[in-house]
Design an enzyme around this catalytic site. Structure first.
Site, PDB file in Angstrom:
ATOM      1  N   GLN A 281      33.382   9.046  52.042  1.00  0.00           N
ATOM      2  CA  GLN A 281      34.532   9.583  52.383  1.00  0.00           C
ATOM      3  C   GLN A 281      34.240  11.076  52.430  1.00  0.00           C
ATOM      4  O   GLN A 281      34.580  11.677  53.404  1.00  0.00           O
ATOM      5  CB  GLN A 281      35.751   9.146  51.622  1.00  0.00           C
ATOM      6  CG  GLN A 281      35.857   7.611  51.639  1.00  0.00           C
ATOM      7  CD  GLN A 281      36.096   7.114  52.826  1.00  0.00           C
ATOM      8  OE1 GLN A 281      36.452   7.872  53.981  1.00  0.00           O
ATOM      9  NE2 GLN A 281      36.597   5.705  53.120  1.00  0.00           N
TER      10      GLN A 281
ATOM     11  N   HIS B 284      32.057  12.138  55.613  1.00  0.00           N
ATOM     12  CA  HIS B 284      32.771  12.022  56.879  1.00  0.00           C
ATOM     13  C   HIS B 284      33.908  13.169  56.845  1.00  0.00           C
ATOM     14  O   HIS B 284      33.722  13.916  57.737  1.00  0.00           O
ATOM     15  CB  HIS B 284      33.215  10.781  57.084  1.00  0.00           C
ATOM     16  CG  HIS B 284      33.943  10.720  58.326  1.00  0.00           C
ATOM     17  ND1 HIS B 284      33.025  10.638  59.592  1.00  0.00           N
ATOM     18  CD2 HIS B 284      35.244  10.817  58.674  1.00  0.00           C
ATOM     19  CE1 HIS B 284      34.124  10.880  60.603  1.00  0.00           C
ATOM     20  NE2 HIS B 284      35.279  10.901  60.099  1.00  0.00           N
ATOM     21  N   GLU B 285      34.529  13.276  55.970  1.00  0.00           N
ATOM     22  CA  GLU B 285      35.401  14.395  55.992  1.00  0.00           C
ATOM     23  C   GLU B 285      34.903  15.712  56.020  1.00  0.00           C
ATOM     24  O   GLU B 285      35.575  16.691  56.734  1.00  0.00           O
ATOM     25  CB  GLU B 285      36.569  14.241  54.759  1.00  0.00           C
ATOM     26  CG  GLU B 285      37.332  13.120  54.627  1.00  0.00           C
ATOM     27  CD  GLU B 285      38.309  12.782  55.741  1.00  0.00           C
ATOM     28  OE1 GLU B 285      39.060  14.189  56.314  1.00  0.00           O
ATOM     29  OE2 GLU B 285      38.922  11.731  56.158  1.00  0.00           O
ATOM     30  N   SER B 286      33.852  16.084  55.543  1.00  0.00           N
ATOM     31  CA  SER B 286      33.250  17.414  55.521  1.00  0.00           C
ATOM     32  C   SER B 286      31.898  17.365  56.228  1.00  0.00           C
ATOM     33  O   SER B 286      31.392  18.561  56.151  1.00  0.00           O
ATOM     34  CB  SER B 286      32.922  18.091  53.830  1.00  0.00           C
ATOM     35  OG  SER B 286      32.088  17.108  53.589  1.00  0.00           O
TER      36      SER B 286
ATOM     37  N   ARG C 227      31.827   6.651  58.426  1.00  0.00           N
ATOM     38  CA  ARG C 227      32.052   6.348  56.833  1.00  0.00           C
ATOM     39  C   ARG C 227      31.130   5.384  56.557  1.00  0.00           C
ATOM     40  O   ARG C 227      30.501   5.357  55.467  1.00  0.00           O
ATOM     41  CB  ARG C 227      33.495   6.187  56.787  1.00  0.00           C
ATOM     42  CG  ARG C 227      34.304   7.358  57.161  1.00  0.00           C
ATOM     43  CD  ARG C 227      36.083   7.030  56.993  1.00  0.00           C
ATOM     44  NE  ARG C 227      36.740   7.789  57.941  1.00  0.00           N
ATOM     45  CZ  ARG C 227      37.570   8.902  57.447  1.00  0.00           C
ATOM     46  NH1 ARG C 227      37.307   9.128  56.351  1.00  0.00           N
ATOM     47  NH2 ARG C 227      38.343   9.465  58.251  1.00  0.00           N
TER      48      ARG C 227
END
Ligand SMILES: *[C@@H]1O[C@H](CO)[C@@H](O)[C@H](O)[C@H]1NC(C)=O
Ligand SMILES: *[C@@H]1O[C@H](CO)[C@@H](O)[C@H](O)[C@H]1NC(C)=O
Length: 279
Positions: free
Chosen positions: A149, A152-154, A266
């Site tokens: 997670q 993917h977010e960063s 992800r």
């Protein structure tokens, strides 16, 4: 100094503890249940207790007291002293650190996140491992879900500030954005991109840092990894990570994203993480 220590070590049994040459920040593991004390002697108060097999961070301090040699350690966000007889150094070879318990090595992290440079990985690893330990993200299933997670977010830990201006969050009462400018002020930050005044306030309260008045601190690695772990646990995501199957992982995606944005990326990071870490 190292040469001096090495010679000293060869000549002296009593001094062996001074000869650990363990790097500050290295991972240690308890070989038995252990009390962590406020000072280097059993007469000092207990700061916290850990079970056998717990990963602790070495602070660099080595002191003698009451017949033991005491290593400075940090665990669960608490610092103290532990008798070195009951600690072993976690294998530090080949990429720095181990993948047991709440730690991950630089090498494994970079295999899971191929776009993370070696210099960034080395810069972040200490913050990441402390945060994993503090949040009990301490199994293969938990670490692979959490790291997927974050990846993917960063963008594999490359971006700790959202690209968009944040104006899209203006007036979002569900995020606690009740004052003009809150959307931009509380845009996504940190490796999990916490968003909205309410999350900044709650994370800040939990971590003892006034993020509501200093929102940009959430993008600094020393704080950002802790906000990511705070978010993860505030949504009880370890329990879904523990399922270690696609439906459990999908729940973590929905709770973080609100939907399934970026699902393929992800999922790919998650699958790679399980394979690298072995679950
Ligand atoms: C790494 O970055 C490149 C270029 O931005 C991108 O095409 C690729 O998908 C990224 N790889 C991963 C595993 O995220
Ligand atoms: C995923 O794992 C959980 C917990 O073991 C189980 O209850 C659930 O049925 C599993 N889901 C699938 C689709 O296998």
């Amino acid at each position: 100094m190292k040469l001096f220590l090495a010679v000293f070590c060869l000549l002296s049994v009593v001094a062996s503890a001074y000869c650990s040459l363990i790097a500050s920040g290295a991972s240690l593991r308890s070989t038995t249940a252990l009390n962590i004390r406020s000072g280097p002697c059993t007469s000092n108060g207990i700061v916290t207790s850990v079970g056998a097999g717990t990963t602790l961070k070495f602070t660099g301090s080595v002191q003698s007291g009451c017949g033991y040699t005491w290593y400075g350690v940090e665990v669960n966000g608490k610092r103290g002293h532990a008798a070195s007889n009951f600690l072993t150094e976690v294998n530090n070879g080949g990429g720095g650190g181990s993948n047991t318990g709440a730690s991950i090595s630089v090498d494994a992290l970079r295999r899971i996140m191929p776009n993370l440079s070696s210099s960034k990985a080395n810069q972040y690893i200490g913050y990441l491992n402390s945060a994993l330990a503090a949040g009990n993200i301490n199994t293969c299933c938990r670490k692979s879900a959490f790291l997927a997670q974050l990846a993917h977010e960063s963008g594999d830990l490359n971006w700790f500030v959202e690209f968009a201006s944040g104006a899209a969050y203006e007036g979002r009462k569900d995020l606690g954005n009740i004052y003009p400018g809150d959307g931009v002020r509380y845009k996504g930050r940190g490796p999990i991109q916490i968003t909205g005044r309410a999350n900044y306030r709650a994370a800040g309260q939990a971590l003892g840092i006034d993020l509501e008045n200093n929102p940009t601190r959430a993008a600094d690695p020393d704080v950002g990894f802790r906000t990511a772990v705070w978010f993860w646990n505030s949504r009880s995501l370890n329990q879904y990570a523990d399922q270690c199957n696609q439906s459990g992982f999908d729940i973590t995606t929905r709770r973080i994203n609100g939907g399934y944005n970026g699902k393929a990326d992800r999922d790919a990071h998650w699958t790679r993480g399980k394979s690298v870490l072995g679950c």
